[in-house]
Design a protein around this motif. Structure first.
Motif, PDB file in Angstrom:
ATOM      1  N   GLY A  88       0.789  -1.214   0.000  1.00 35.66           N
ATOM      2  CA  GLY A  88       0.000   0.000   0.000  1.00 35.66           C
ATOM      3  C   GLY A  88       0.825   1.268   0.000  1.00 35.66           C
ATOM      4  O   GLY A  88       0.276   2.368  -0.019  1.00 35.66           O
ATOM      5  N   ALA A  89       2.140   1.148   0.022  1.00 37.89           N
ATOM      6  CA  ALA A  89       3.057   2.292  -0.006  1.00 37.89           C
ATOM      7  C   ALA A  89       4.440   1.774  -0.356  1.00 37.89           C
ATOM      8  O   ALA A  89       4.665   0.565  -0.406  1.00 37.89           O
ATOM      9  CB  ALA A  89       3.069   3.008   1.333  1.00 37.89           C
ATOM     10  N   SER A  90       5.352   2.690  -0.617  1.00 37.62           N
ATOM     11  CA  SER A  90       6.721   2.269  -0.924  1.00 37.62           C
ATOM     12  C   SER A  90       7.296   1.495   0.254  1.00 37.62           C
ATOM     13  O   SER A  90       7.223   1.946   1.399  1.00 37.62           O
ATOM     14  CB  SER A  90       7.596   3.485  -1.225  1.00 37.62           C
ATOM     15  N   THR A  91       7.873   0.345  -0.036  1.00 36.07           N
ATOM     16  CA  THR A  91       8.350  -0.533   1.045  1.00 36.07           C
ATOM     17  C   THR A  91       9.596  -0.001   1.714  1.00 36.07           C
ATOM     18  O   THR A  91       9.834  -0.257   2.892  1.00 36.07           O
ATOM     19  CB  THR A  91       8.644  -1.938   0.503  1.00 36.07           C
ATOM     20  N   GLY A  92      10.458   0.714   0.978  1.00 35.14           N
ATOM     21  CA  GLY A  92      11.722   1.185   1.542  1.00 35.14           C
ATOM     22  C   GLY A  92      12.774   0.109   1.643  1.00 35.14           C
ATOM     23  O   GLY A  92      13.892   0.371   2.085  1.00 35.14           O
ATOM     24  N   ALA A  93      12.424  -1.118   1.219  1.00 38.61           N
ATOM     25  CA  ALA A  93      13.371  -2.244   1.272  1.00 38.61           C
ATOM     26  C   ALA A  93      14.081  -2.355  -0.069  1.00 38.61           C
ATOM     27  O   ALA A  93      13.431  -2.494  -1.112  1.00 38.61           O
ATOM     28  CB  ALA A  93      12.645  -3.536   1.596  1.00 38.61           C
ATOM     29  N   TYR A  94      15.404  -2.308  -0.044  1.00 41.60           N
ATOM     30  CA  TYR A  94      16.182  -2.377  -1.269  1.00 41.60           C
ATOM     31  C   TYR A  94      16.176  -3.794  -1.838  1.00 41.60           C
ATOM     32  O   TYR A  94      15.957  -4.777  -1.118  1.00 41.60           O
ATOM     33  CB  TYR A  94      17.626  -1.944  -1.007  1.00 41.60           C
ATOM     34  N   ALA A  95      16.398  -3.865  -3.145  1.00 38.27           N
ATOM     35  CA  ALA A  95      16.530  -5.167  -3.782  1.00 38.27           C
ATOM     36  C   ALA A  95      17.701  -5.924  -3.156  1.00 38.27           C
ATOM     37  O   ALA A  95      18.749  -5.338  -2.864  1.00 38.27           O
ATOM     38  CB  ALA A  95      16.748  -5.002  -5.286  1.00 38.27           C
ATOM     39  N   GLU A  96      17.483  -7.209  -2.896  1.00 32.74           N
ATOM     40  CA  GLU A  96      18.460  -8.145  -2.345  1.00 32.74           C
ATOM     41  C   GLU A  96      18.573  -8.085  -0.829  1.00 32.74           C
ATOM     42  O   GLU A  96      19.295  -8.881  -0.236  1.00 32.74           O
ATOM     43  CB  GLU A  96      19.848  -7.961  -2.988  1.00 32.74           C
ATOM     44  N   GLN A  97      17.883  -7.165  -0.172  1.00 36.47           N
ATOM     45  CA  GLN A  97      17.906  -7.156   1.284  1.00 36.47           C
ATOM     46  C   GLN A  97      17.114  -8.340   1.836  1.00 36.47           C
ATOM     47  O   GLN A  97      16.141  -8.789   1.245  1.00 36.47           O
ATOM     48  CB  GLN A  97      17.328  -5.852   1.831  1.00 36.47           C
ATOM     49  N   ILE A  98      17.559  -8.816   3.004  1.00 38.07           N
ATOM     50  CA  ILE A  98      16.850  -9.897   3.677  1.00 38.07           C
ATOM     51  C   ILE A  98      15.777  -9.267   4.563  1.00 38.07           C
ATOM     52  O   ILE A  98      16.089  -8.482   5.462  1.00 38.07           O
ATOM     53  CB  ILE A  98      17.798 -10.754   4.529  1.00 38.07           C
ATOM     54  N   VAL A  99      14.523  -9.593   4.287  1.00 37.03           N
ATOM     55  CA  VAL A  99      13.386  -8.935   4.913  1.00 37.03           C
ATOM     56  C   VAL A  99      12.604  -9.928   5.773  1.00 37.03           C
ATOM     57  O   VAL A  99      12.477 -11.103   5.420  1.00 37.03           O
ATOM     58  CB  VAL A  99      12.458  -8.319   3.836  1.00 37.03           C
ATOM     59  N   ILE A 100      12.073  -9.434   6.880  1.00 35.84           N
ATOM     60  CA  ILE A 100      11.156 -10.206   7.724  1.00 35.84           C
ATOM     61  C   ILE A 100       9.805  -9.508   7.708  1.00 35.84           C
ATOM     62  O   ILE A 100       9.711  -8.320   8.041  1.00 35.84           O
ATOM     63  CB  ILE A 100      11.671 -10.300   9.175  1.00 35.84           C
ATOM     64  N   LEU A 101       8.768 -10.216   7.292  1.00 36.25           N
ATOM     65  CA  LEU A 101       7.398  -9.718   7.370  1.00 36.25           C
ATOM     66  C   LEU A 101       6.739 -10.362   8.582  1.00 36.25           C
ATOM     67  O   LEU A 101       6.922 -11.554   8.839  1.00 36.25           O
ATOM     68  CB  LEU A 101       6.612 -10.059   6.110  1.00 36.25           C
ATOM     69  N   ALA A 102       5.940  -9.590   9.294  1.00 33.17           N
ATOM     70  CA  ALA A 102       5.350 -10.135  10.516  1.00 33.17           C
ATOM     71  C   ALA A 102       4.057  -9.423  10.881  1.00 33.17           C
ATOM     72  O   ALA A 102       3.885  -8.222  10.621  1.00 33.17           O
ATOM     73  CB  ALA A 102       6.340 -10.008  11.677  1.00 33.17           C
ATOM     74  N   ASN A 103       3.139 -10.177  11.445  1.00 34.12           N
ATOM     75  CA  ASN A 103       2.005  -9.649  12.187  1.00 34.12           C
ATOM     76  C   ASN A 103       1.682 -10.649  13.294  1.00 34.12           C
ATOM     77  O   ASN A 103       2.454 -11.583  13.529  1.00 34.12           O
ATOM     78  CB  ASN A 103       0.804  -9.350  11.283  1.00 34.12           C
ATOM     79  N   SER A 104       0.567 -10.470  13.957  1.00 31.79           N
ATOM     80  CA  SER A 104       0.269 -11.325  15.098  1.00 31.79           C
ATOM     81  C   SER A 104      -0.036 -12.763  14.711  1.00 31.79           C
ATOM     82  O   SER A 104      -0.041 -13.654  15.569  1.00 31.79           O
ATOM     83  CB  SER A 104      -0.924 -10.752  15.874  1.00 31.79           C
ATOM     84  N   THR A 105      -0.257 -13.004  13.405  1.00 31.94           N
ATOM     85  CA  THR A 105      -0.580 -14.352  12.950  1.00 31.94           C
ATOM     86  C   THR A 105       0.664 -15.182  12.669  1.00 31.94           C
ATOM     87  O   THR A 105       0.720 -16.379  12.963  1.00 31.94           O
ATOM     88  CB  THR A 105      -1.454 -14.302  11.685  1.00 31.94           C
ATOM     89  N   GLY A 106       1.670 -14.570  12.085  1.00 33.45           N
ATOM     90  CA  GLY A 106       2.883 -15.296  11.739  1.00 33.45           C
ATOM     91  C   GLY A 106       3.897 -14.387  11.086  1.00 33.45           C
ATOM     92  O   GLY A 106       3.702 -13.166  10.992  1.00 33.45           O
ATOM     93  N   CYS A 107       4.989 -14.972  10.587  1.00 31.04           N
ATOM     94  CA  CYS A 107       6.041 -14.159   9.985  1.00 31.04           C
ATOM     95  C   CYS A 107       6.856 -14.989   8.997  1.00 31.04           C
ATOM     96  O   CYS A 107       6.871 -16.226   9.060  1.00 31.04           O
ATOM     97  CB  CYS A 107       6.946 -13.553  11.051  1.00 31.04           C
ATOM     98  N   ASP A 108       7.543 -14.278   8.089  1.00 31.90           N
ATOM     99  CA  ASP A 108       8.325 -14.908   7.028  1.00 31.90           C
ATOM    100  C   ASP A 108       9.624 -14.154   6.845  1.00 31.90           C
ATOM    101  O   ASP A 108       9.674 -12.926   6.998  1.00 31.90           O
ATOM    102  CB  ASP A 108       7.548 -14.879   5.703  1.00 31.90           C
ATOM    103  N   ILE A 109      10.678 -14.892   6.480  1.00 32.61           N
ATOM    104  CA  ILE A 109      11.965 -14.273   6.169  1.00 32.61           C
ATOM    105  C   ILE A 109      12.338 -14.651   4.738  1.00 32.61           C
ATOM    106  O   ILE A 109      12.258 -15.817   4.343  1.00 32.61           O
ATOM    107  CB  ILE A 109      13.054 -14.703   7.177  1.00 32.61           C
ATOM    108  N   PHE A 110      12.725 -13.655   3.921  1.00 36.61           N
ATOM    109  CA  PHE A 110      12.988 -13.890   2.504  1.00 36.61           C
ATOM    110  C   PHE A 110      13.915 -12.801   1.986  1.00 36.61           C
ATOM    111  O   PHE A 110      14.227 -11.832   2.692  1.00 36.61           O
ATOM    112  CB  PHE A 110      11.681 -13.884   1.707  1.00 36.61           C
ATOM    113  N   GLN A 111      14.332 -12.943   0.727  1.00 41.47           N
ATOM    114  CA  GLN A 111      15.163 -11.927   0.073  1.00 41.47           C
ATOM    115  C   GLN A 111      14.293 -11.139  -0.895  1.00 41.47           C
ATOM    116  O   GLN A 111      13.685 -11.712  -1.811  1.00 41.47           O
ATOM    117  CB  GLN A 111      16.331 -12.574  -0.666  1.00 41.47           C
ATOM    118  N   ASN A 112      14.239  -9.835  -0.677  1.00 42.33           N
ATOM    119  CA  ASN A 112      13.371  -8.986  -1.491  1.00 42.33           C
ATOM    120  C   ASN A 112      13.951  -8.787  -2.888  1.00 42.33           C
ATOM    121  O   ASN A 112      15.157  -8.579  -3.052  1.00 42.33           O
ATOM    122  CB  ASN A 112      13.203  -7.623  -0.807  1.00 42.33           C
ATOM    123  N   ALA A 113      13.063  -8.841  -3.906  1.00 43.14           N
ATOM    124  CA  ALA A 113      13.509  -8.672  -5.294  1.00 43.14           C
ATOM    125  C   ALA A 113      13.177  -7.292  -5.838  1.00 43.14           C
ATOM    126  O   ALA A 113      13.793  -6.846  -6.810  1.00 43.14           O
ATOM    127  CB  ALA A 113      12.886  -9.745  -6.184  1.00 43.14           C
TER     128      ALA A 113
END
Length: 356
Positions: free
Chosen positions: A153-178
């Motif tokens: 819904g907005a610019s993520t601010g995460a650069y390409a190739e950075q390792i990102v963690i997405l999370a909320n109260s339900t769960g979370c994921d770790i991946f490499q942003n493209a």
């Protein structure tokens, strides 16, 4: 009477000249003494300032990361792993995960280092991992867990190739942003460099509000440098291996870890890595570490700033006997060479996420 003063004096006698030269030399010697004293005082003050400044900076870098160890934001469980690291060694798998949050090596190079990478002999190293640079987003629509992207819904601010963690109260994921930092969606597929991602579904559907974080995986160690002083270096593993030289003049780092034996989240004793089930692979009791005590030995780049070789007790180096171009170690006693100024900086840092 006038005839008595008819012959004017034409010069100085040899005795008068020698007296004048002697007085000049005495005055010049005094000026030189003041100059040399001022220069020595300036060099000493400069050395003290540099050592104290470098020591403060070094402890601040380490303290900030150690305090953050294990932080995962809203992620209450280990995040689902999407990074393509199954074929990597266990050490490298640990480096790209959030557990163990802190891990160290006593007098040996970190096992995640390449064969060509080295550290300064008999110095300790440690790795700290946590979720940093958190941002909150509101998903635009319902994100299907089977798709490779999550709309933000907005610019993520995460650069390409950075390792990102997405999370909320339900769960979370770790991946490499493209995607790049201006994109309004996090993307797993396409454009990834090592480590890259595996083809797997998200842990759940990200709807409503969720947070993103950048995985901070920082390994601190002491490195020798050709033609200059050793330095404290931080190896950054997100996304790729990069060495950040932080402080020059740090010649030693010794670390002990506070272990909680009874579950009250207070350190019961401080031990070295490799002992008390604190293994070099990250397995064992690293999850029981609630604090770390770091001792740094910092020396000045200036030589001949003290009258005698500086010698002091350095308990953190107990058991180490060695000699190099900068210092001589004798089982807890250190003698600094070349009349450099030196100071030990010791700090004990509690891991905030493991406090009572």
């Amino acid at each position: 009477m006038s005839t008595l003063f008819s012959h004017n004096q034409k010069g100085l006698s040899l005795i008068e000249l020698m007296v004048a030269m002697l007085i000049s030399l005495i005055l010049l010697g005094g000026v030189l003494q003041v100059f040399l004293s001022s220069k020595n005082l300036y060099n000493t003050n400069t050395a003290v300032s540099r050592v104290q400044e470098n020591g403060r900076f070094a402890t601040e870098f380490l303290s900030f990361d150690i305090r953050q160890a294990g932080y995962k934001g809203e992620c209450l469980i280990p995040p689902k792993q999407h990074l393509d690291i199954d074929d990597e060694t266990q050490d490298l798998q640990n480096a790209y995960s959030t557990t163990p949050a802190i891990q160290g090596w006593d007098g040996q190079k970190p096992s995640i280092f390449l064969a060509t990478e080295t550290i300064r002999a008999n110095t300790d190293s440690l790795i700290v991992k946590y979720a940093g640079d958190g941002s909150e987003f509101t998903a635009s629509g319902t994100n299907n867990p089977n798709t490779p992207s999550v709309t933000a819904g907005a610019s993520t601010g995460a650069y390409a190739e950075q390792i990102v963690i997405l999370a909320n109260s339900t769960g979370c994921d770790i991946f490499q942003n493209a995607n790049n930092e201006n994109a309004s969606a996090f993307q797993k597929s396409g454009g990834n460099v090592s480590p890259g991602n595996i083809n797997a579904h998200w842990s759940h559907s990200y709807t409503g509000k969720f947070s993103s974080y950048i995985l901070r995986s920082h390994t601190y160690y002491i490195r020798n440098n050709n033609g200059r002083l050793p330095s404290l270096v931080r190896k950054v593993l997100s996304p790729t291996r990069q060495d950040e030289e932080l402080i020059e003049g740090v010649i030693d780092m010794q670390v002990t870890y506070g272990i909680d034996r009874n579950g009250d989240r207070i350190a019961d004793e401080y031990v070295k890595a490799g002992t008390n089930n604190l293994t070099a692979t990250g397995a064992g009791d690293w999850d029981k570490v609630v604090s770390a005590r770091v001792s740094l030995l910092v020396i000045s780049p200036e030589t001949n700033v003290v009258d005698e070789l500086q010698q002091f007790v350095y308990p953190a180096a107990k058991g180490i006997t060695k000699e190099d171009a900068f210092a001589k170690y004798e089982d807890g006693t250190v003698t600094i060479k070349s009349k450099r100024l030196a100071q030990v900086f010791t700090t004990t840092v509690a891991i905030r996420n493991r406090l009572p």
